[in-house]
Write an enzyme that holds these catalytic residues in place. Structure first.
Site, PDB file in Angstrom:
ATOM      1  CG  HIS A  17       6.990  -2.159  -1.229  1.00 23.69           C
ATOM      2  ND1 HIS A  17       6.283  -1.042  -0.841  1.00 23.69           N
ATOM      3  CD2 HIS A  17       6.113  -3.185  -1.187  1.00 23.69           C
ATOM      4  CE1 HIS A  17       5.034  -1.379  -0.575  1.00 23.69           C
ATOM      5  NE2 HIS A  17       4.907  -2.686  -0.777  1.00 23.69           N
ATOM      6  CE  LYS A  41      -5.497  -3.669  -1.714  1.00 25.69           C
ATOM      7  NZ  LYS A  41      -4.044  -3.822  -1.503  1.00 25.69           N
ATOM      8  NE  ARG A  90       3.523  -7.418   5.272  1.00 28.42           N
ATOM      9  CZ  ARG A  90       2.563  -6.602   4.930  1.00 28.42           C
ATOM     10  NH1 ARG A  90       2.750  -5.315   4.958  1.00 28.42           N
ATOM     11  NH2 ARG A  90       1.380  -7.046   4.559  1.00 28.42           N
ATOM     12  CB  SER A 128       1.627   0.808   1.623  1.00 29.64           C
ATOM     13  OG  SER A 128       2.671   0.444   0.755  1.00 29.64           O
TER      14      SER A 128
END
Length: 159
Positions: A17, A41, A90, A128
């Protein structure tokens, strides 16, 4: 003034990040890192903790603002007079999801652009959730998160 927003859960912030944050800050006049409240979430770190971890990681960057929001990103963008969303990618799987979000945001506000930044090769594997899994199971998170938050991340999983 070109204001960009880099939104995310940041649960917790990783060096991947930070790489995107530092690179994105070079292409806009002002960068806002916005921690979102995502009701679909259940984050490990509270909203306040995530904001505090980001502030710690960015303490040497007073030019970058850390904020939080809930609701639609396009509404937050309008409130902050921002014109571009920064998203890190990514892998192809990230692109598929982020493309959907970018097109949805464009239908809500055609003035907002989404800029995709490829993760640096050093962080292309990092997320994460990987950091949380390593921390929970006694793995080594050195080099994956900023040094100033490492103890806080490890403490979270010792309790």
């Amino acid at each position: 003034m070109k204001i960009c927003v880099y939104p995310g859960s940041f649960d917790p912030v990783t060096n991947g990040h930070l790489d995107i944050i530092h690179r994105a800050s070079k292409i806009c006049d002002k960068l806002i890192v916005a921690v979102l409240v995502n009701h679909s979430k259940t984050p490990v770190f509270s909203l306040e903790e995530r904001v505090d971890l980001l502030k710690c990681a960015l303490k040497d960057r007073p030019d970058i603002e850390v904020d939080s929001f809930s609701g639609l990103l396009v509404n937050y963008m309008k409130k902050r007079n921002a014109t571009a969303i920064i998203k890190g990618l990514r892998a192809i799987s990230d692109y598929e999801y982020e493309l959907q979000m970018a097109l949805t945001n464009k239908t809500q506000n055609p003035e907002i652009e989404t800029l995709f930044m490829m993760a640096s090769v050093n962080y292309s594997f990092l997320s994460s959730s990987i950091v949380r899994e390593l921390a929970k199971n006694g793995g080594d998170i050195d080099g994956l998160v900023p040094d100033c938050i490492k103890d806080a991340v490890l403490r979270k999983f010792r309790t």
